[in-house]
Write a protein that holds these residues in place. Structure first.
Motif: not given
Ligand code: SF4
Length: 429
Positions: A70-80
């Motif tokens: 849970p330390e890292y998550v990925q996120m969509s390009t749009a969200a980033a």
């Protein structure tokens, strides 16, 4: 970074053989190949063990750091872009309203779904954090950093919803709980409600209940396939993947019981070989249960086992998109509609004047998903260009304007007299 990128798979004008739909016979996935032992289970990433530093932008030419939820998550390009952790702009959208988070591990998703860029067979050619998913890159971000930014925005946050997307991994259930707790400890779920995009294969009814008890608002199940046969062919035994139609329905029914009316739903991909009647029968079943359907237009994801197949012709997609909206939000039933011998919608079951109003309003053609703060039938999860390139939009991540409606009517074969669509006119905006 931008959503305007070189396209290798443009949407077809028609399916194979000139059909205006993707037929079952042609939509067969490739068989997955063997993966060398040196690439299995995130071996490269774990062996190199590069420590992560802040935001990681996918780059297949350098060593992916060792990052884990849970330390890292990925996120969509749009969200980033919207969160402000990477630069970029999106065609005709200033931001996305949904912070889509994806659990991440060097071992990646252990399933092998044929249409998915995250599938296990891809470990042969790229590390998990560098894989494309629904057409775009997914940067990896420290979860605490994402929470800190949104918490500091307070009521002014651009996000109307956050979504935790689980993947098939032994730690996925436990880490989803941790990510949800991290979020709700700093952010009021009334300000930014949370959706769960679940992984039924590893879940029990108790897991569904726990997520509800911890404050999740909506629970969705990505059926993706519209029939048991296509499910098995694309994400079950047909591609050495662990999912089963029965288990997905078991968890979907648990979600109905636990989350309640309007608070659960299922994802469906259109154009993987099912008929329009198959899809809309499923849409009706979900509505009758008290839930909603969230639709995706099949797009041949680069590197997936279906990347050689045609994107869904726009005729098929628009018919299903419109019919689904009528069933989900306008009280029309699938039994009111008429279908031809190939299962295509031949009549939508409402008077022409009513139909004209629905088409011209444009909401039916926007991205479908969990609602935000605008209207129940307008999704916060707008997934900019997640199922099409900007040059030929399938799901509109913004409100379609007059020129877009002309194009949609052209695709539906319902142009108004004197309002013909001129090829490419919307791109001049
Ligand atoms: S379970 Fe989800 S993330 Fe994993 S391969 Fe299937 S569609 Fe992709």
């Amino acid at each position: 970074m931008t959503c305007l990128k070189k396209e290798i798979a443009l949407p077809s004008r028609a399916g194979i053989g000139g059909l205006d739909f993707n037929a079952y016979d042609v939509m067969a996935p490739r068989k997955p190949g063997a993966t060398p032992a040196t690439a299995k289970n995130g071996a490269r990433v774990k062996h190199n063990n590069v420590p992560p530093e802040g935001v990681y932008l996918p780059n297949n030419n350098r060593l992916a750091p060792h990052m884990r939820s849970p330390e890292y998550v990925q996120m969509s390009t749009a969200a980033a872009i919207t969160l402000g952790v990477m630069p970029g702009k999106m065609h005709r959208c200033s931001c996305t309203r949904c912070l889509n988070l994806l659990l991440t591990y060097p071992e990646g998703c252990r399933a092998n779904c044929a249409y998915c860029g995250l599938a296990r067979h891809r470990e042969a050619d790229r590390d998990y954090a560098d894989r494309n998913f629904i057409r775009v890159d997914w940067p990896a971000v420290p979860m605490d950093q994402a929470v800190e930014i949104v918490a500091s925005q307070g009521e002014a946050t651009p996000f109307h919803r956050m979504c935790i997307s689980m993947i098939t991994h032994p730690r996925s259930d436990e880490d989803t709980v941790t990510v949800l707790r991290k979020w709700t400890s700093r952010i009021d779920p009334a300000t930014v409600p949370v959706s769960i995009l679940s992984n039924p294969t590893t879940m029990t009814r108790a897991d569904v209940q726990q997520l509800r008890d911890l404050g999740a608002d909506i629970f969705t199940v990505a059926l993706d396939a519209a029939t048991p046969d296509i499910f098995d062919r694309t994400r079950g035994k047909g591609v050495a993947s662990p999912h089963s139609w029965a288990k997905y329905w078991e968890i979907l029914e648990d979600a109905r019981d636990i989350f309640g009316r309007e608070k659960f739903g299922a994802h469906i991909i259109v154009g993987m070989g099912e008929t329009e009647h198959d899809t809309l029968t499923l849409v009706q079943r979900l509505v009758d249960m008290g839930g909603h359907s969230h639709m995706f237009c099949f797009f041949p994801e680069k590197g997936s086992l279906m990347d050689h197949l045609p994107a869904t012709p726009r005729d098929q997609w628009r018919r299903v998109q419109l019919a689904r909206y009528l069933i989900d939000y306008r009280g029309v039933r699938v039994e009111h509609m008429r279908f031809d011998e190939q299962g295509r919608v031949a009549d939508f079951g409402i008077p022409k004047s009513e139909m004209d109003n629905v088409i011209d309003e444009g909401v039916a053609f926007r991205t479908s998903g969990c609602p935000g703060k605008v209207r129940e039938d307008i999704s916060a999860c707008d997934r900019p260009y997640g199922d099409s390139p900007p040059s030929n939009i399938a799901s509109y991540p913004f409100q379609p304007v007059t020129v877009d409606i002309r194009k949609i009517r052209h695709q539906l074969g319902m142009e108004k007299p004197g309002e013909a669509y001129v090829e490419g006119e919307e791109l001049e905006m």
